[in-house]
Structures are given as C-alpha cells and as structure tokens.
Design a protein around this motif. Structure first.
Motif, PDB file in Angstrom:
ATOM      1  N   ASN A   1      36.008  39.075  36.210  1.00  0.00           N
ATOM      2  CA  ASN A   1      35.311  40.354  36.026  1.00  0.00           C
ATOM      3  C   ASN A   1      33.862  40.278  36.511  1.00  0.00           C
ATOM      4  O   ASN A   1      32.947  40.848  35.910  1.00  0.00           O
ATOM      5  CB  ASN A   1      35.365  40.790  34.563  1.00  0.00           C
ATOM      6  CG  ASN A   1      36.786  40.902  34.047  1.00  0.00           C
ATOM      7  OD1 ASN A   1      37.694  41.291  34.775  1.00  0.00           O
ATOM      8  ND2 ASN A   1      36.996  40.548  32.788  1.00  0.00           N
ATOM      9  N   GLY A   2      33.658  39.543  37.606  1.00  0.00           N
ATOM     10  CA  GLY A   2      32.333  39.436  38.206  1.00  0.00           C
ATOM     11  C   GLY A   2      31.443  38.360  37.631  1.00  0.00           C
ATOM     12  O   GLY A   2      30.351  38.108  38.161  1.00  0.00           O
ATOM     13  N   GLU A   3      31.857  37.690  36.580  1.00  0.00           N
ATOM     14  CA  GLU A   3      31.045  36.637  35.953  1.00  0.00           C
ATOM     15  C   GLU A   3      31.509  35.267  36.426  1.00  0.00           C
ATOM     16  O   GLU A   3      32.693  34.929  36.306  1.00  0.00           O
ATOM     17  CB  GLU A   3      31.156  36.711  34.429  1.00  0.00           C
ATOM     18  CG  GLU A   3      30.332  35.656  33.702  1.00  0.00           C
ATOM     19  CD  GLU A   3      30.476  35.742  32.192  1.00  0.00           C
ATOM     20  OE1 GLU A   3      29.943  34.836  31.509  1.00  0.00           O
ATOM     21  OE2 GLU A   3      31.113  36.688  31.692  1.00  0.00           O
TER      22      GLU A   3
ATOM     23  N   SER B   1      42.324  36.768  44.941  1.00  0.00           N
ATOM     24  CA  SER B   1      42.150  37.630  43.771  1.00  0.00           C
ATOM     25  C   SER B   1      43.471  37.775  43.027  1.00  0.00           C
ATOM     26  O   SER B   1      44.555  37.622  43.598  1.00  0.00           O
ATOM     27  CB  SER B   1      41.624  39.016  44.171  1.00  0.00           C
ATOM     28  OG  SER B   1      42.583  39.720  44.927  1.00  0.00           O
TER      29      SER B   1
ATOM     30  N   GLU C   1      35.192  33.793  39.788  1.00  0.00           N
ATOM     31  CA  GLU C   1      34.590  34.764  38.876  1.00  0.00           C
ATOM     32  C   GLU C   1      35.687  35.508  38.124  1.00  0.00           C
ATOM     33  O   GLU C   1      36.747  35.781  38.683  1.00  0.00           O
ATOM     34  CB  GLU C   1      33.736  35.767  39.652  1.00  0.00           C
ATOM     35  CG  GLU C   1      32.470  35.173  40.270  1.00  0.00           C
ATOM     36  CD  GLU C   1      32.736  34.353  41.514  1.00  0.00           C
ATOM     37  OE1 GLU C   1      32.105  33.280  41.674  1.00  0.00           O
ATOM     38  OE2 GLU C   1      33.601  34.767  42.322  1.00  0.00           O
TER      39      GLU C   1
ATOM     40  N   THR D   1      38.525  36.597  40.896  1.00  0.00           N
ATOM     41  CA  THR D   1      38.214  36.493  42.310  1.00  0.00           C
ATOM     42  C   THR D   1      37.635  35.114  42.573  1.00  0.00           C
ATOM     43  O   THR D   1      36.822  34.617  41.785  1.00  0.00           O
ATOM     44  CB  THR D   1      37.201  37.561  42.763  1.00  0.00           C
ATOM     45  OG1 THR D   1      36.030  37.489  41.935  1.00  0.00           O
ATOM     46  CG2 THR D   1      37.798  38.959  42.647  1.00  0.00           C
TER      47      THR D   1
END
Length: 232
Positions: free
Chosen positions: A162-164, A225, A160, A215
């Motif tokens: 930035n969380g995407e 990360s 991912e 991550t």
C-alpha cells in the motif's frame, strides 16, 4: 492417440521482453535463508556450508498484476520479494565458471507464504509444503533476457505494501550468489529450460491482509504487483 480423463488448468507462460513467445514454467526451486538479515528476523542462523531449497508447484504460479483471494488455512500470510532466474539450457554438474551460461533471463518474483503453517511444520521438523506451496503463491513479473541485464551487487531490491516500504536491500546481500546456486543445484538435478530459481528474500517480511496491494522492484527489471481480496 490416447486421451486424458480430464483437462488440467493451464499454467501461464511468463512474458519475456522483446519476445513474442512466453517462457513456459516447469519446476520452481526456491533458495531458503539466502539473506542473513532475513534469517535472523525469523530466528534462524544461516547455514553457510551449502544452500538449501524448497519447491513450489508450477500449477500455483501466476503473473504479476493479478488479484487473488486471501488463502485458506492461515492468519499470517506473508510476502517475500525475490530475484528469479530462468534456466535456458541443460545444466548438470556444472562448475561455477560455466553456470552463467545456463541463465536465460531474470525477473522479479513473489514467494507468498502461510507463515504460521510454515513455522508450525518447521518446529515439528516436517516439510514446509502447507506454508510454501500455496495456490497463487508464486508470482512472476515479465522477464528480461540475461544478455540485457545482469545481477550487479548494487542493484536495489525492494517491496511496498500500500505504498509503504517494507523490504529494502541490494543484491550484494545474497549469501549464495547466482553461479554458486546453479552449480550446487545442478549437482542434484538435471536443470533444463523451464526451470525457475527464486534466490531468496531480504529482511522485512511481514503479513498482508485482504485489500492490500503489493508492489516490488529490482533495479532494471520490470516491476511486480499483487492485490489481495477477501477469502473465498
């Protein structure tokens, strides 16, 4: 006793779960185009005759959780999430059936790549070093010993930004399996403890920018990360 003229930067050892000592980094071998979908997205076909490799310098290795500057000489810096394996005993010309015995541990890794430099050199039929052997570009999470984890085909590998979610696959998509890679590579090198092999990246690679946080995970292994800051 002779002395050296100067002191080189210290290469980090990789933590191993349950061990007080770290795993020292020697050579870093990387398998190219080992997921068919990734090869296709890069405009290439998979060479199913034999795996091929490039290398990264141990001096360019860092540990998971680091914050590093966006590298010079690129406007297209890419992530590649990978399964790494650590060699734990000498292996030379080993058959596939014995290759598993050489694996000490597994872990998550990132192969960060100056994609524009890699493509430029590739198109000129020149080595990929400027694109691949980049400072702070070989990122390693803590390892898990082979006695405690195995690369089952249904294990998910994903990354991912930035969380995407950007990359999402399973180890079943590996073209050349772990035992095949070790057996083949040991026909050209005396593999030894300290050698690391990055086994390739699935589809979904893409660029990152300063300020991005990456991550990644592989089922059952410690996550990885990396955070990028502005170029120096």
């Amino acid at each position: 006793m002779s002395q050296t003229l100067f002191t080189l930067p210290k290469i980090p050892g990789i933590p191993v779960k349950g061990e007080a000592a770290t795993y020292p980094i020697g050579r870093i071998f990387c398998v190219g185009r080992n997921y068919a979908a990734h090869a296709a997205e890069m405009g290439n076909e998979v060479d199913r005759e034999a795996p091929f490799y490039f290398t990264k310098s141990a001096a360019n290795a860092i540990l998971s959780g680091e914050t590093v500057p966006y590298p010079p000489g690129t406007e297209n810096f890419h992530y590649e999430m990978e399964l790494a394996l650590a060699i734990g005993k000498p292996a030379f010309r080993v058959p596939r059936a014995q290759a598993w015995d050489a694996v000490y541990a597994y872990g998550c890794a990132l192969d960060m790549t100056r994609r524009d430099q890699q493509i430029r050199e590739r198109d000129k039929k020149r080595p990929w070093d400027l694109g691949k052997d980049v400072e702070d570009s070989a990122v390693f999470a803590p390892f898990t010993r082979a006695s405690e984890w195995s690369p089952e085909e249904d294990r998910r590998i994903h990354l991912e930004v930035n969380g995407e979610t950007k990359q999402d696959a399973t180890l079943a998509e590996l073209i050349w399996k772990i035992d095949e890679i070790i057996s083949h590579l040991s026909g050209f090198y005396h593999l030894r403890p300290g050698d690391l092999i990055l086994t390739g990246t699935p589809a979904g690679v893409g660029p990152v920018m300063a300020g991005d946080r990456l991550t990644g995970r592989i089922d059952g292994l410690d996550p990885i990360s990396l955070t990028l800051t502005e170029a120096e």
